[in-house]
Design an enzyme around this catalytic site. Sequence first.
Site: not given
Ligand code: C6P
Length: 463
Positions: A180, A260, A283, A421
């Site tokens: 990501h 995740q 999440k 992302c």
């Molecule tokens: N992925 C998705 O729809 P934040 O925004 O800091 O809470 O998480 C960022 C992030 C970092 N690592 C991974 C593996 C992620 O999946 C995510 C967030 C969302 O997949 C939004 S792009």
Amino acid sequence: MSAQSKTFPHPNPPPRAGEGDERAARQSPSLPPRAGEEPAPEALLIGGARRADGGGLERIEWMKIRQDFPILQRKVHGKPLVYLDSANTSQKPRQVIEAVDAFYREHNANVSRAVHQLGEEATALYEGARTRLAAFIGANHRDEIVLTSGTTMATNLVAYSYLLPRLKPGDAVLVTAMEHHADIVPWQLICKSTGAHLKVAPINEAGELIVDKFIEALTPEVKFAGVVHVSNVLGTVNPVKELARECRKRGIPLLVDGSQAAPHLPLDVKSIGCDFYCVTGHKMCGPTGTGALWARRELLEAMPPFFGGGEMIKTVSFEGTTFADSPRRFEAGTPNIAGFAGLVAAIDYLSGIGMANVAAREHELLEYATPRLQAIPGMRIFGSAPGKAAVVSFLVDGVHAHDLATLLDQEGVAVRSGHHCAHPLMQFYGVAATCRASLAFWNTEAEIDAFVDAIGRVRKLLA
Ligand code: C6P
């Protein structure tokens, strides 16, 4: 009396010494019975199917658990909501909503500042989140947990506080091709200002990390590695224990992005053996703007603050500042206290169900969904690693991902479309975007049927 030992009425107060994390979660009538308690006969059903309880899993009435999520009752465009975007942000059970509500109704105050009753209550809730998170991910000590706004804040904290002072020209940071952006861009920024560079370990067509290549890439110039535990696009679960062991042999610190993983798998950072682990609360059934960085204590203690302000100091004068001990020296300013009160409830909720049960149910749903999706003509699924998490990225021949997601929305089905992302991963597959359905334990087989049927209708519409 310390703030943490204080008691006060709250639907989900933080635990006192000796109290189990599951206590508050057990207030939910839909949660499984305690060991030794006789389960009600109707509680033997799991999503309509009966599970042979051989794996030590508790028998859970998933349809009742589902009722904990008020938003699932609503309609979208006149159709029942089918929410398949949990990897983006999870929905919240009423226990979490009520905890946030109770915070503002009964306990609202700033943390660690006021000696008044409300200040102590707010501090106890905030610190309760640290205690809960430590237990949830298997940390040795609550002081190994820095409370952050999420994973993005956590990786940036490591980049600026840990990596920036250590990297020099010619050094490298190793990542994988499935990261990501939160596990790419912060390292790139640091590389740019230090003259270091990024190295990338490849994946195969199935979306698995090529572990031998990762190990080969751990050459002497690599001073740090970052790996996603579970890919947000492919669902691949990386062998983080093995990767940590290889990094450790070579003295290379490893950060694992658990954004995740934490919502879906039982976790134990001690047994993974990594150096940093990041989680994001929204999440995990928790409020947005909450999350954490776990780090080995000796690493945290050696790290300077990343940003300065109130509450992260010991003394301040115009001549200079001395800083609070870790983890508080990384928590400048007023945090998302209500959010962390909600995260306490979220962790209690998930712990009450049991993460092994969550993982098993989501696997069952994935097994149900995959062949039905594969049977759709023109369907291409990205990521088929064995044991993958319940994330399905896909495209249907001749239909743009955004068009598909927009038309599915008209059917009440919420999926994400875009690059998720993970631009480099899209480039690897040679696509600009995919659609992604991400499942949660409260989804149902009927919802998957509705989703598959909706794709069929959209295909006909666009034919
Ligand atoms: N992925 C998705 O729809 P934040 O925004 O800091 O809470 O998480 C960022 C992030 C970092 N690592 C991974 C593996 C992620 O999946 C995510 C967030 C969302 O997949 C939004 S792009």
